[in-house]
Design a protein around this motif. Sequence first.
Motif, PDB file in Angstrom:
ATOM      1  N   TRP A 186       0.840  -1.189   0.000  1.00 13.83           N
ATOM      2  CA  TRP A 186       0.000   0.000   0.000  1.00 13.83           C
ATOM      3  C   TRP A 186       0.874   1.238   0.000  1.00 13.83           C
ATOM      4  CZ3 TRP A 186       0.583   2.910   4.448  1.00 13.83           C
ATOM      5  CH2 TRP A 186       1.114   2.250   5.544  1.00 13.83           C
ATOM      6  N   MET A 187       0.258   2.388  -0.177  1.00 13.86           N
ATOM      7  CA  MET A 187       1.001   3.629  -0.311  1.00 13.86           C
ATOM      8  C   MET A 187       0.384   4.690   0.586  1.00 13.86           C
ATOM      9  SD  MET A 187       1.560   5.901  -3.763  1.00 13.86           S
ATOM     10  CE  MET A 187      -0.153   5.837  -4.176  1.00 13.86           C
ATOM     11  N   GLU A 188       1.238   5.460   1.264  1.00  8.90           N
ATOM     12  CA  GLU A 188       0.783   6.596   2.064  1.00  8.90           C
ATOM     13  C   GLU A 188       1.548   7.825   1.590  1.00  8.90           C
ATOM     14  OE1 GLU A 188       0.521   8.126   6.676  1.00  8.90           O
ATOM     15  OE2 GLU A 188       1.325   6.163   6.242  1.00  8.90           O
ATOM     16  N   THR A 189       0.852   8.936   1.439  1.00  7.10           N
ATOM     17  CA  THR A 189       1.502  10.154   0.986  1.00  7.10           C
ATOM     18  C   THR A 189       0.771  11.372   1.530  1.00  7.10           C
ATOM     19  OG1 THR A 189       2.227  11.396  -0.956  1.00  7.10           O
ATOM     20  CG2 THR A 189       0.149  10.223  -1.157  1.00  7.10           C
ATOM     21  N   THR A 190       1.460  12.483   1.580  1.00  8.31           N
ATOM     22  CA  THR A 190       0.836  13.744   1.982  1.00  8.31           C
ATOM     23  C   THR A 190       0.526  14.599   0.763  1.00  8.31           C
ATOM     24  OG1 THR A 190       3.004  14.744   2.287  1.00  8.31           O
ATOM     25  CG2 THR A 190       1.967  13.762   4.228  1.00  8.31           C
ATOM     26  N   GLN A 191       0.882  14.093  -0.411  1.00  8.14           N
ATOM     27  CA  GLN A 191       0.613  14.784  -1.668  1.00  8.14           C
ATOM     28  C   GLN A 191      -0.372  13.981  -2.487  1.00  8.14           C
ATOM     29  OE1 GLN A 191       4.726  14.894  -3.077  1.00  8.14           O
ATOM     30  NE2 GLN A 191       4.574  17.113  -3.031  1.00  8.14           N
ATOM     31  N   THR A 192      -1.066  14.652  -3.384  1.00 11.87           N
ATOM     32  CA  THR A 192      -1.983  13.981  -4.293  1.00 11.87           C
ATOM     33  C   THR A 192      -1.238  13.589  -5.553  1.00 11.87           C
ATOM     34  OG1 THR A 192      -3.805  15.312  -3.483  1.00 11.87           O
ATOM     35  CG2 THR A 192      -4.125  14.224  -5.595  1.00 11.87           C
ATOM     36  N   PHE A 193      -1.395  12.334  -5.955  1.00 11.00           N
ATOM     37  CA  PHE A 193      -0.782  11.816  -7.171  1.00 11.00           C
ATOM     38  C   PHE A 193      -1.845  11.187  -8.039  1.00 11.00           C
ATOM     39  CE2 PHE A 193       2.656  11.598  -4.079  1.00 11.00           C
ATOM     40  CZ  PHE A 193       3.713  12.132  -4.785  1.00 11.00           C
TER      41      PHE A 193
END
Length: 54
Positions: free
Chosen positions: A41-48
Amino acid sequence: MNDDTTDGGEPSGEPAGTATIECYETDDGTVFYDAENPLAWMETTQTFSLEEVA
């Protein structure tokens, strides 16, 4: 005409590698994960865009 870049299948309309990606919503955002490997899975603070990271 011979086009070596096609496999003869139907166009899926999805970027390669995204067929098994699923998602769910949480209070903090959206979680994307690979249904064949749920621990991927992936966690980010930016929208991709999914196309950018697939």
